[in-house]
Design a protein around this motif. Structure first.
Motif, PDB file in Angstrom:
ATOM      1  N   SER A 284      -6.927  -4.805  -0.652  1.00  0.00           N
ATOM      2  CA  SER A 284      -6.502  -4.386   0.682  1.00  0.00           C
ATOM      3  C   SER A 284      -5.024  -4.025   0.673  1.00  0.00           C
ATOM      4  CB  SER A 284      -6.743  -5.477   1.722  1.00  0.00           C
ATOM      5  OG  SER A 284      -6.300  -4.966   2.977  1.00  0.00           O
ATOM      6  N   ASN A 285      -4.755  -2.750   1.010  1.00  0.00           N
ATOM      7  CA  ASN A 285      -3.373  -2.270   1.179  1.00  0.00           C
ATOM      8  C   ASN A 285      -3.042  -2.223   2.674  1.00  0.00           C
ATOM      9  OD1 ASN A 285      -1.743   0.969   0.627  1.00  0.00           O
ATOM     10  ND2 ASN A 285      -0.826  -1.053   0.625  1.00  0.00           N
ATOM     11  N   MET A 286      -3.995  -2.723   3.492  1.00  0.00           N
ATOM     12  CA  MET A 286      -3.734  -2.848   4.927  1.00  0.00           C
ATOM     13  C   MET A 286      -2.804  -4.054   5.105  1.00  0.00           C
ATOM     14  SD  MET A 286      -6.630  -3.696   7.759  1.00  0.00           S
ATOM     15  CE  MET A 286      -6.635  -3.008   9.389  1.00  0.00           C
ATOM     16  N   ASP A 287      -1.926  -4.028   6.076  1.00  0.00           N
ATOM     17  CA  ASP A 287      -1.084  -5.178   6.368  1.00  0.00           C
ATOM     18  C   ASP A 287      -1.942  -6.442   6.350  1.00  0.00           C
ATOM     19  OD1 ASP A 287       0.320  -7.220   7.924  1.00  0.00           O
ATOM     20  OD2 ASP A 287       1.715  -5.623   8.459  1.00  0.00           O
ATOM     21  N   VAL A 288      -1.479  -7.468   5.632  1.00  0.00           N
ATOM     22  CA  VAL A 288      -2.317  -8.658   5.423  1.00  0.00           C
ATOM     23  C   VAL A 288      -2.686  -9.333   6.753  1.00  0.00           C
ATOM     24  CG1 VAL A 288      -0.360 -10.230   5.017  1.00  0.00           C
ATOM     25  CG2 VAL A 288      -2.578 -10.720   3.991  1.00  0.00           C
ATOM     26  N   TYR A 289      -1.806  -9.219   7.751  1.00  0.00           N
ATOM     27  CA  TYR A 289      -2.092  -9.816   9.058  1.00  0.00           C
ATOM     28  C   TYR A 289      -3.364  -9.191   9.641  1.00  0.00           C
ATOM     29  CZ  TYR A 289      -1.183 -11.642  13.744  1.00  0.00           C
ATOM     30  OH  TYR A 289      -1.283 -12.296  14.939  1.00  0.00           O
ATOM     31  N   PHE A 290      -3.393  -7.847   9.637  1.00  0.00           N
ATOM     32  CA  PHE A 290      -4.564  -7.151  10.189  1.00  0.00           C
ATOM     33  C   PHE A 290      -5.776  -7.240   9.255  1.00  0.00           C
ATOM     34  CE2 PHE A 290      -1.588  -4.476  12.948  1.00  0.00           C
ATOM     35  CZ  PHE A 290      -1.941  -5.173  14.102  1.00  0.00           C
ATOM     36  N   THR A 291      -5.519  -7.403   7.953  1.00  0.00           N
ATOM     37  CA  THR A 291      -6.658  -7.566   7.028  1.00  0.00           C
ATOM     38  C   THR A 291      -7.474  -8.781   7.451  1.00  0.00           C
ATOM     39  OG1 THR A 291      -5.438  -6.558   5.196  1.00  0.00           O
ATOM     40  CG2 THR A 291      -7.352  -7.883   4.617  1.00  0.00           C
ATOM     41  N   TYR A 292      -6.767  -9.894   7.714  1.00  0.00           N
ATOM     42  CA  TYR A 292      -7.498 -11.101   8.147  1.00  0.00           C
ATOM     43  C   TYR A 292      -8.091 -10.909   9.542  1.00  0.00           C
ATOM     44  CZ  TYR A 292      -6.169 -14.125   4.267  1.00  0.00           C
ATOM     45  OH  TYR A 292      -6.051 -14.694   3.029  1.00  0.00           O
ATOM     46  N   LEU A 293      -7.249 -10.396  10.443  1.00  0.00           N
ATOM     47  CA  LEU A 293      -7.658 -10.323  11.850  1.00  0.00           C
ATOM     48  C   LEU A 293      -8.847  -9.387  12.054  1.00  0.00           C
ATOM     49  CD1 LEU A 293      -6.435 -11.543  14.500  1.00  0.00           C
ATOM     50  CD2 LEU A 293      -5.512  -9.266  14.931  1.00  0.00           C
ATOM     51  N   LYS A 294      -8.794  -8.213  11.379  1.00  0.00           N
ATOM     52  CA  LYS A 294      -9.812  -7.196  11.676  1.00  0.00           C
ATOM     53  C   LYS A 294     -10.902  -7.109  10.622  1.00  0.00           C
ATOM     54  CE  LYS A 294      -6.441  -4.290  14.031  1.00  0.00           C
ATOM     55  NZ  LYS A 294      -6.642  -3.478  15.196  1.00  0.00           N
ATOM     56  N   LEU A 306       0.875 -16.375   8.021  1.00  0.00           N
ATOM     57  CA  LEU A 306       0.935 -15.109   8.749  1.00  0.00           C
ATOM     58  C   LEU A 306       1.751 -15.193  10.043  1.00  0.00           C
ATOM     59  CD1 LEU A 306      -2.656 -13.751   8.068  1.00  0.00           C
ATOM     60  CD2 LEU A 306      -0.559 -13.393   6.788  1.00  0.00           C
ATOM     61  N   SER A 307       2.313 -16.379  10.331  1.00  0.00           N
ATOM     62  CA  SER A 307       3.145 -16.440  11.538  1.00  0.00           C
ATOM     63  C   SER A 307       4.634 -16.385  11.186  1.00  0.00           C
ATOM     64  CB  SER A 307       2.836 -17.701  12.344  1.00  0.00           C
ATOM     65  OG  SER A 307       3.109 -18.814  11.532  1.00  0.00           O
ATOM     66  N   THR A 444       7.110  -9.296   6.281  1.00  0.00           N
ATOM     67  CA  THR A 444       7.863 -10.394   6.892  1.00  0.00           C
ATOM     68  C   THR A 444       9.346 -10.301   6.500  1.00  0.00           C
ATOM     69  OG1 THR A 444       7.162 -11.760   5.035  1.00  0.00           O
ATOM     70  CG2 THR A 444       5.954 -12.032   7.081  1.00  0.00           C
ATOM     71  N   ALA A 445      10.200 -10.870   7.361  1.00  0.00           N
ATOM     72  CA  ALA A 445      11.640 -10.852   7.081  1.00  0.00           C
ATOM     73  C   ALA A 445      11.969 -11.905   6.022  1.00  0.00           C
ATOM     74  CB  ALA A 445      12.403 -11.146   8.366  1.00  0.00           C
ATOM     75  N   SER A 446      13.135 -11.741   5.390  1.00  0.00           N
ATOM     76  CA  SER A 446      13.585 -12.748   4.414  1.00  0.00           C
ATOM     77  C   SER A 446      14.731 -13.531   5.031  1.00  0.00           C
ATOM     78  CB  SER A 446      14.040 -12.063   3.122  1.00  0.00           C
ATOM     79  OG  SER A 446      12.972 -11.419   2.512  1.00  0.00           O
ATOM     80  N   ASN A 447      14.477 -14.090   6.209  1.00  0.00           N
ATOM     81  CA  ASN A 447      15.561 -14.752   6.926  1.00  0.00           C
ATOM     82  C   ASN A 447      15.684 -16.244   6.627  1.00  0.00           C
ATOM     83  OD1 ASN A 447      16.561 -12.443   8.059  1.00  0.00           O
ATOM     84  ND2 ASN A 447      15.364 -12.613   9.951  1.00  0.00           N
ATOM     85  N   HIS A 456       2.354 -13.955   1.658  1.00  0.00           N
ATOM     86  CA  HIS A 456       0.976 -14.133   1.203  1.00  0.00           C
ATOM     87  C   HIS A 456       0.862 -13.700  -0.263  1.00  0.00           C
ATOM     88  CE1 HIS A 456      -3.366 -13.856   0.939  1.00  0.00           C
ATOM     89  NE2 HIS A 456      -3.455 -14.467   2.105  1.00  0.00           N
ATOM     90  N   PRO A 457       0.107 -14.461  -1.083  1.00  0.00           N
ATOM     91  CA  PRO A 457      -0.075 -14.058  -2.486  1.00  0.00           C
ATOM     92  C   PRO A 457      -0.839 -12.735  -2.612  1.00  0.00           C
ATOM     93  CG  PRO A 457      -1.141 -16.190  -2.046  1.00  0.00           C
ATOM     94  CD  PRO A 457      -0.564 -15.715  -0.750  1.00  0.00           C
ATOM     95  N   ASN A 458      -0.900 -12.213  -3.846  1.00  0.00           N
ATOM     96  CA  ASN A 458      -1.589 -10.949  -4.078  1.00  0.00           C
ATOM     97  C   ASN A 458      -3.096 -11.121  -4.307  1.00  0.00           C
ATOM     98  OD1 ASN A 458       1.358 -10.688  -5.625  1.00  0.00           O
ATOM     99  ND2 ASN A 458       0.844  -9.043  -4.210  1.00  0.00           N
ATOM    100  N   PHE A 459      -3.558 -12.342  -4.233  1.00  0.00           N
ATOM    101  CA  PHE A 459      -4.995 -12.594  -4.403  1.00  0.00           C
ATOM    102  C   PHE A 459      -5.378 -13.739  -3.487  1.00  0.00           C
ATOM    103  CE2 PHE A 459      -2.408 -14.760  -7.544  1.00  0.00           C
ATOM    104  CZ  PHE A 459      -2.740 -16.072  -7.327  1.00  0.00           C
ATOM    105  N   LYS A 460      -6.685 -13.976  -3.378  1.00  0.00           N
ATOM    106  CA  LYS A 460      -7.120 -15.120  -2.578  1.00  0.00           C
ATOM    107  C   LYS A 460      -7.901 -16.037  -3.506  1.00  0.00           C
ATOM    108  CE  LYS A 460      -8.850 -16.481   1.860  1.00  0.00           C
ATOM    109  NZ  LYS A 460      -7.642 -17.233   2.232  1.00  0.00           N
TER     110      LYS A 460
END
Ligand SMILES: Cc1cc2nc3c(=O)[nH]c(=O)nc-3n(C[C@H](O)[C@H](O)[C@H](O)COP(=O)(O)OP(=O)(O)OC[C@H]3O[C@@H](n4cnc5c(N)ncnc54)[C@H](O)[C@@H]3O)c2cc1C
Length: 494
Positions: A284-294, A306-307, A444-447, A456-460
């Motif tokens: 998935s090259n979709m934003d990981v947030y939307f990958t899970y959500l949708k 993801l928060s 995500t920001a690096s703040n 998020h890692p590159n795999f699950k």
């Protein structure tokens, strides 16, 4: 359910730079590869458009670490120069301040250093020392943080990594980037120039750790580059390469679900336009947030990961300008008078200050065909907060007025007399065009000093065959890191 297959099959969701490079790498591993893209064109943020006689790159304008792009041609046994070419640019940026100070920063370090010392009256050697420090950070932790997964114990069990972990305290991780820059550079304008590197991954220099002092290493010690046919030629040449080696791209096809088996242990394929397409591997090259959500409705949403705070977004005005400006170069920065207030607005007040730093990129300075003769294509960008429902229409009107006032004063013109056409991109349209959550540019920001570990890692681990690539996952946003995400993820595929 369909298909009898001879080869193992991989599906890539999205044709952003990380999706395309994953597809190339998977194909070279022997997979049959299909890329499904919701848009009618590839590239996601790295795409382009024409308006009138002007061509614009829609998103990225700064090209660093071109070797990572070339590597994709090389692993496919092709000559990158048969597909696209680039030049090293001899200027890094033209900087402007409201008090009339200007600095035409050379990419050559000795020239830059001499100009900095003359402009700011600083001692010779300040720049060299700062860039040496950037190089040391890169040598110590660059490969540890950027070129491998942070989510596999084995990657920490080697001498280089252990040495790096012991040295990490000396790399300004406990100070902010701003504090480090004040200590190292002293002069407020020089500090501002180096604080700006925090924006290269959508972060706040008053919060991001000093270890982000690594970023100038890529810009100055390695250099900035320009693809001869514009940034979009990175996308078009990689798509051509992928197609030449047999990757199939399916456009106008929004993936609706990722299929997993009944026990949620193995990926099985995808659903697109109501049809199930089976595969052994899904990237998935979709934003990981939307990958899970949708796309993964049956899988637990990893709320903590993801928060994380999102990176900044941007408003871009694409202006066709009927005039040439000799004092401007490819990259130009017009600094705010109050950088702290600007970042406070972006990350705390979630609005845009009245005196934002303005970035003007003019690709027609090097690619003459990008604008008619005597004209220039201006990509005018300000950093803004991620989209949380602000009144963007009002903010755009006010910000445009503020930008024009600032540029008119600096360039001693009335820009509106030369403004031939205009298009605008804002956090809402960035989100809808590329499905990036809240329209953030870099995931995500690096703040915080832990940000790198919280992506998020590159795999699950719990779902075999499911991988995540692109700016919203490890190692982060920006073209080079997206390319590295594809490398890390595909190396993980058996
Ligand atoms: C204005 C701007 C300026 C930037 N400047 C720079 C810069 O100067 N230098 C730099 O290095 N980086 C820059 N960046 C960041 C850089 O563009 C991104 O980090 C990078 O391009 C993101 O690539 P990605 O692989 O994550 O995918 P994205 O570009 O986010 O693309 C994802 C793709 O997936 C598709 N997709 C999503 N969901 C689905 C679905 N369900 N089904 C099918 N397709 C789907 C989308 O349509 C899109 O094409 C900038 C970004 C922007 C927006």
């Amino acid at each position: 359910m369909n298909q009898i297959r001879n080869h193992k099959k991989a599906i890539v969701i999205g044709s952003g730079i990380a999706g395309i490079s994953s597809a190339i790498r998977l194909k070279m591993k022997g997979y049959e590869v299909q890329v499904y893209e919701k848009n009618s064109y590839p590239g996601g943020k790295l795409s382009s458009f024409k308006t009138g006689n002007y061509r614009f790159d829609a998103g990225p304008s700064l090209f660093t670490m071109p070797a990572l792009v070339d590597e994709l041609f090389e692993i496919a046994h092709k000559n990158p120069r048969d597909y696209y070419d680039y030049v090293k640019h001899n200027k890094s940026c033209h900087y402007f301040w409201d008090d009339g100070t200007r600095l035409e920063a050379d990419s050559n370090i000795a020239l830059l250093s001499a100009k900095v010392s003359k402009t700011f009256n600083t001692s010779i050697g300040v720049i060299e020392k700062k860039l040496k420090k950037a190089s040391v950070i890169n040598e110590t932790i660059g490969s540890l943080f950027l070129e491998q997964s942070l989510h596999q114990i084995k990657n920490f069990l080697n001498f280089k990594t252990i040495k790096a972990i012991f040295k990490i305290n000396s790399l300004d991780i406990h100070k902010t980037l701003h504090k480090t820059n004040v200590e190292d550079l002293k002069h407020p304008k020089l500090v501002q120039m180096f604080d700006r590197y925090a924006t290269y991954n959508g972060s706040n220099p008053y919060k991001t750790p000093g270890i982000m002092g690594i970023i100038p290493h890529y810009e100055h010690n390695i250099g900035t580059f320009f693809p001869l046919k514009g940034m979009n030629s990175i996308t078009t040449s990689l798509v051509k390469l992928a197609e030449d080696i047999g990757v199939e791209f399916v456009y106008d096809s929004q993936v609706e679900e990722i299929l997993v088996d009944d026990k949620n242990k193995n990926v099985k394929g995808i659903i697109v336009k109501g049809e199930q397409i089976l595969s052994d591997v899904v990237f998935s090259n979709m934003d990981v947030y939307f990958t899970y959500l949708k796309l993964l409705p049956k899988i637990k949403f990893p709320r903590k990961t993801l928060s994380q705070e999102r990176s900044s977004s941007a408003i871009i005005f694409y202006w066709g300008i009927k005039k040439e400006f000799t004092e401007l170069d490819l990259h130009n920065i017009f600094f705010t008078n109050d950088y702290k207030e600007e970042f406070d607005c972006i990350f705390n007040k979630q609005t845009i200050c009245n005196d934002p730093t303005v970035y003007v990129n003019i690709s027609s300075k090097l690619a003459n065909d990008d604008a008619p003769q005597g004209c220039e294509n201006w990509f005018v960008m300000v950093n803004v907060p991620a989209n949380v429902g602000q009144n963007w229409d009002d903010l755009i009107i006010t910000t445009k007025k503020n930008i024009i006032t600032k540029l008119n004063k600096q360039l001693n013109v009335n820009l509106e007399d030369y403004l031939e056409n205009e298009k605008i991109l804002d956090p809402r349209t960035i989100e809808s065009k590329t499905f990036s959550f809240q329209g953030s540019l870099y995931g995500t920001a690096s703040n915080s000093k832990f940000s790198a570990f919280l992506r998020h890692p590159n795999f699950k681990k719990s779902i075999k065959g499911l991988y995540f690539v692109g700016g919203s996952v490890h190692p982060g946003g920006g073209i080079p890191l997206c390319l590295l995400s594809a490398k890390i993820a595909t190396d993980h595929v058996k």
